[in-house]
Design a protein around this motif. Sequence first.
Motif, PDB file in Angstrom:
ATOM      1  N   LEU A   1       0.896  -1.190   0.100  1.00  0.00           N
ATOM      2  CA  LEU A   1       0.149   0.026  -0.100  1.00  0.00           C
ATOM      3  C   LEU A   1       0.999   1.399   0.029  1.00  0.00           C
ATOM      4  N   PRO A   2       0.318   2.663  -0.656  1.00  0.00           N
ATOM      5  CA  PRO A   2       1.196   3.664  -0.694  1.00  0.00           C
ATOM      6  C   PRO A   2       1.133   4.231   0.787  1.00  0.00           C
ATOM      7  N   GLY A   3       1.950   5.331   1.045  1.00  0.00           N
ATOM      8  CA  GLY A   3       1.736   5.693   2.456  1.00  0.00           C
ATOM      9  C   GLY A   3       0.473   6.304   2.869  1.00  0.00           C
ATOM     10  N   GLY A   4       0.064   6.340   3.985  1.00  0.00           N
ATOM     11  CA  GLY A   4      -0.988   6.825   4.340  1.00  0.00           C
ATOM     12  C   GLY A   4      -1.879   6.211   5.589  1.00  0.00           C
ATOM     13  N   TYR A   5      -3.063   6.666   6.148  1.00  0.00           N
ATOM     14  CA  TYR A   5      -3.532   6.281   7.096  1.00  0.00           C
ATOM     15  C   TYR A   5      -4.868   5.458   6.776  1.00  0.00           C
ATOM     16  N   TYR A   6      -5.057   4.166   7.478  1.00  0.00           N
ATOM     17  CA  TYR A   6      -6.277   3.283   6.853  1.00  0.00           C
ATOM     18  C   TYR A   6      -6.743   2.715   8.259  1.00  0.00           C
ATOM     19  N   VAL A   7      -8.025   2.141   7.938  1.00  0.00           N
ATOM     20  CA  VAL A   7      -8.881   1.288   8.777  1.00  0.00           C
ATOM     21  C   VAL A   7      -9.216   0.334   7.817  1.00  0.00           C
ATOM     22  N   ALA A   8      -9.462  -1.103   8.208  1.00  0.00           N
ATOM     23  CA  ALA A   8      -9.742  -2.044   7.692  1.00  0.00           C
ATOM     24  C   ALA A   8     -10.894  -2.868   8.337  1.00  0.00           C
ATOM     25  N   GLU A   9     -12.004  -3.071   7.777  1.00  0.00           N
ATOM     26  CA  GLU A   9     -13.040  -4.010   8.126  1.00  0.00           C
ATOM     27  C   GLU A   9     -13.212  -5.361   7.766  1.00  0.00           C
ATOM     28  N   ILE A  10     -12.805  -6.190   8.366  1.00  0.00           N
ATOM     29  CA  ILE A  10     -12.578  -7.558   8.305  1.00  0.00           C
ATOM     30  C   ILE A  10     -13.657  -8.477   8.603  1.00  0.00           C
ATOM     31  N   THR A  11     -14.395  -9.286   7.654  1.00  0.00           N
ATOM     32  CA  THR A  11     -15.448 -10.108   7.922  1.00  0.00           C
ATOM     33  C   THR A  11     -14.971 -11.518   7.478  1.00  0.00           C
ATOM     34  N   ALA A  12     -15.066 -12.421   8.517  1.00  0.00           N
ATOM     35  CA  ALA A  12     -14.913 -13.791   8.358  1.00  0.00           C
ATOM     36  C   ALA A  12     -16.022 -14.686   9.081  1.00  0.00           C
ATOM     37  N   GLY A  13     -16.819 -15.370   8.421  1.00  0.00           N
ATOM     38  CA  GLY A  13     -17.845 -15.699   8.917  1.00  0.00           C
ATOM     39  C   GLY A  13     -18.855 -14.972   9.117  1.00  0.00           C
ATOM     40  N   GLU A  14     -19.279 -14.835  10.642  1.00  0.00           N
ATOM     41  CA  GLU A  14     -20.399 -13.794  10.831  1.00  0.00           C
ATOM     42  C   GLU A  14     -19.713 -12.967  11.861  1.00  0.00           C
ATOM     43  N   ALA A  15     -18.323 -13.013  12.122  1.00  0.00           N
ATOM     44  CA  ALA A  15     -17.586 -11.890  12.899  1.00  0.00           C
ATOM     45  C   ALA A  15     -16.854 -10.832  12.141  1.00  0.00           C
ATOM     46  N   VAL A  16     -17.076  -9.751  12.754  1.00  0.00           N
ATOM     47  CA  VAL A  16     -16.602  -8.539  11.940  1.00  0.00           C
ATOM     48  C   VAL A  16     -15.617  -7.769  13.101  1.00  0.00           C
ATOM     49  N   ARG A  17     -14.325  -7.634  12.472  1.00  0.00           N
ATOM     50  CA  ARG A  17     -13.424  -6.805  13.153  1.00  0.00           C
ATOM     51  C   ARG A  17     -12.746  -5.727  12.374  1.00  0.00           C
ATOM     52  N   GLN A  18     -12.568  -4.612  13.248  1.00  0.00           N
ATOM     53  CA  GLN A  18     -12.023  -3.282  12.437  1.00  0.00           C
ATOM     54  C   GLN A  18     -10.449  -3.182  13.159  1.00  0.00           C
ATOM     55  N   VAL A  19      -9.468  -2.908  12.278  1.00  0.00           N
ATOM     56  CA  VAL A  19      -8.178  -2.555  12.637  1.00  0.00           C
ATOM     57  C   VAL A  19      -7.745  -1.460  12.154  1.00  0.00           C
ATOM     58  N   TRP A  20      -6.885  -0.516  13.111  1.00  0.00           N
ATOM     59  CA  TRP A  20      -6.286   0.690  12.099  1.00  0.00           C
ATOM     60  C   TRP A  20      -4.941   0.526  12.125  1.00  0.00           C
ATOM     61  N   PHE A  21      -4.376   1.226  10.965  1.00  0.00           N
ATOM     62  CA  PHE A  21      -2.958   1.193  10.809  1.00  0.00           C
ATOM     63  C   PHE A  21      -2.505   2.223   9.895  1.00  0.00           C
ATOM     64  N   GLN A  22      -0.996   2.388   9.890  1.00  0.00           N
ATOM     65  CA  GLN A  22      -0.530   3.499   8.923  1.00  0.00           C
ATOM     66  C   GLN A  22       0.529   2.877   8.154  1.00  0.00           C
ATOM     67  N   VAL A  23       0.715   3.321   6.913  1.00  0.00           N
ATOM     68  CA  VAL A  23       1.978   2.901   6.058  1.00  0.00           C
ATOM     69  C   VAL A  23       2.698   4.069   5.931  1.00  0.00           C
ATOM     70  N   THR A  24       4.103   3.686   6.320  1.00  0.00           N
ATOM     71  CA  THR A  24       5.056   4.984   6.268  1.00  0.00           C
ATOM     72  C   THR A  24       6.644   4.248   6.135  1.00  0.00           C
ATOM     73  N   ASP A  25       7.434   5.024   5.727  1.00  0.00           N
ATOM     74  CA  ASP A  25       8.913   4.495   5.655  1.00  0.00           C
ATOM     75  C   ASP A  25       9.477   5.129   6.608  1.00  0.00           C
ATOM     76  N   LEU A  26       8.946   5.957   7.549  1.00  0.00           N
ATOM     77  CA  LEU A  26       9.437   6.393   8.754  1.00  0.00           C
ATOM     78  C   LEU A  26       9.400   5.464  10.070  1.00  0.00           C
ATOM     79  N   ALA A  27      10.687   5.438  10.775  1.00  0.00           N
ATOM     80  CA  ALA A  27      10.467   4.316  11.980  1.00  0.00           C
ATOM     81  C   ALA A  27      10.831   5.455  13.045  1.00  0.00           C
ATOM     82  N   VAL A  28       9.966   5.368  14.156  1.00  0.00           N
ATOM     83  CA  VAL A  28      10.352   6.331  15.203  1.00  0.00           C
ATOM     84  C   VAL A  28      10.350   5.575  16.667  1.00  0.00           C
ATOM     85  N   TYR A  29      11.398   6.027  17.391  1.00  0.00           N
ATOM     86  CA  TYR A  29      11.446   5.389  18.674  1.00  0.00           C
ATOM     87  C   TYR A  29      11.250   6.587  19.833  1.00  0.00           C
ATOM     88  N   VAL A  30      10.094   6.469  20.843  1.00  0.00           N
ATOM     89  CA  VAL A  30      10.082   7.809  21.450  1.00  0.00           C
ATOM     90  C   VAL A  30      10.071   7.411  23.067  1.00  0.00           C
TER      91      VAL A  30
END
Length: 741
Positions: free
Chosen positions: A202-231
């Motif tokens: 995926l290209p860089g950006g901010y995403y949410v995916a809605e994933i359906t398997a059987g009758e169960a639905v889950r959402q997951v949030w993630f980002q795509v970037t080539d920066l890595a940050v330690y804080v």
Amino acid sequence: MRTLPAKETVRVPLHTGIEIIFSHENFDVQKTEEYFSISPQVEGRFEKHKKTLVFVPKQLKPETLYTVIVKKGLPLLDSAKTLAEDYCFSFETTKAEEGEKKFSWEMDNRLVEFSTTEEPFFSVYFPTRTKLPSVNIALYCYADDQAFTQALQKRDKIPSWSYLTRNNHREDLSRLTKYGEYQTEFRSVDTYSHYLIFPEKLPGGYYVAEITAGEAVRQVWFQVTDLAVYVVQDAEKSLFWVNDLKTKKPVTGATVSLEKGKHKVQGNEEGVIVVEQKRNGEKENSAETEYALVQKGTQQIVVPLVSMGQNTEPKQIKSSDYWKYLYLDRELFKPGDTVNFWGVVAPRKGAEPLQEVVVELKGTGSYYQWGESAPILSQKVRLEQEIFTGGLKLPVLNPGYYYLAVKVGETTLLSKGFSVKTYQKPIYKISVEPEKMAIFAGEKVNFTAKAAFFEGTPVPKVSLSYNIWEQQGTVKTDAQGVATIPFLVPRDSNAFNNFFSPYRSFYLGLNTSFPEVGEIYTYSNLWVFASKVYLEGEVKREGGDFVLTAQLSHVDLAKINQGEDLSHDNFISGPAAGYTLKGTLYQDVWEKEGEGWETYNFITKTVEKRYNYRHSVKQVGELETVTDEQGKATYRGPWNLDPENSYYLELTAQDKEGRPIKKRIDIFPHSQRDDGYKYYHFQTEKEEQVFTPGEQVAMLFKENNQVSPARKNGYLFYRGQEVIADYGVFDQAEYRFNFKK
């Protein structure tokens, strides 16, 4: 005040009652209704059982987060006292009972990030190996970092411990731009490891995916970037270290934006950005998790920060704020005995000295205790010059395991356990000690056994049975209550068949041959060194050859017998020159068994063939060399080693009296050091981790057993306790500083 369900309890039954245990009985149950609230609202009735107020709900909903508040001002009857402040607790109910068993699955939906060079993937969990349903992924993207952050902050308002409620949280996707939709399958590496892998990068950006398997639905949030940050953060500043995943180098001049862009700080050429900002909750909504935006050019990444939040309550004391120690006069008590205790609680840097602590007796008698139990007894104890002392008289307890907990408010500083038994105290005691703490193999040592009444009078003619290694026997005490047990340490290979330690422990157990009243038993240990020389070494591959570098040193046990510990520096006395070293080289041979099976590798995204292997060993050759004046020996192996095979070298040397010392050194393949497994850890350059004020401390960052290789601006080191005291970016994987008291 205690409650049922307890604070932050999960999977609470739907038929539970809600109990609040007060410190007094004289409250009006009807008046209490005015000060009680539950959200979401639930119908129910109230009951009173002495100090306990019970709310009996008509019906609790499944998978629901409930919050109960007892409001301040609740009065006591015939008293001017009222509840000083709101008392609040939350709990989460369990799932509803299911009729027909349906396919269910879970996934970790914490915020993660992926680079533009990899397909996003997530660990998933399901309890069955029946036929798996297909998976539908509907992928949406956010317009910018602010929209993404707002969505995360909305989800973050649900407590992290409330798993079901957090997992059921759903983002309204109708306002977002749909990026794509995929049909895919779960991938399994083995019986317990399952993954969901997106079919494309995926290209860089901010995403949410809605994933359906059987009758169960889950959402997951993630980002795509080539920066890595330690804080890393403390109360007054945040330190960011920004790197580029493609170049594998720090990002020069990156910026951090806080408070929706109101506060910006630019980093240095080493990729470090330090935001000097007191995090004391002065923002409009301090309950929200704060996110920082780190960017360089068109590259961005959203970073969650630790929320200090606005807190009008007194600062919560932490156990880590104090040096502490608790000592009990013994570990075994009878019901009704007094447990005498002594302890120290001294503040670390920045912590406030304590005036008193509370010592609580806790436990149920079981050696396996789950959850927090109510105290059986408690006692306030004053501290004098950071020291506290006292005693707790035990009630008639059931035999079992109990412990003393030292607390300040709700914080447990430390605890110490002990056993309660109904035993008969023996009429005298026995002891045994070796005349030396450490000797060499083949030497003789005497153990001195003593029997005495508890006031110190010797007990003569006591028959004592002993057992050490393969030697058993009986001795009898003399008129002074003393007996001698001789022991000749064996020199045979069975006693010292160890390639990893130059010494071993011999255990002597001693007990009365005819116990009068109660069991009388004791023991002692003796450290035995295999040889008067100590062998160290390492092997490095050079093409098809290997180079052995070995060091042979004399062993001196004087410091050990004076009470020093068994660290390397306390028994090495100098180089052993002119000694012969012999070695045998072996090859590990692994042969495939059977036809094997196929499995999916989620890292390489390919199906791979796996096999069971049978292990055997083949001798390759032998070597012999002699140590120089410094006790060193170097040897270049003449054998053409297979670069993809593993080998090991068994080295031996003998002292002047013929005692052997052994050393095994593994020689790993070029392509797969340590079988491909890598682990990282800190280690002090000095083996003994004890330092005096002003002494330099050298910390080494290691990959497996080797110091991690140097690379330009490749390592960030920082140190501190409550605050970041020092930091720096270095080329070498080592950090040095002067130790301060």
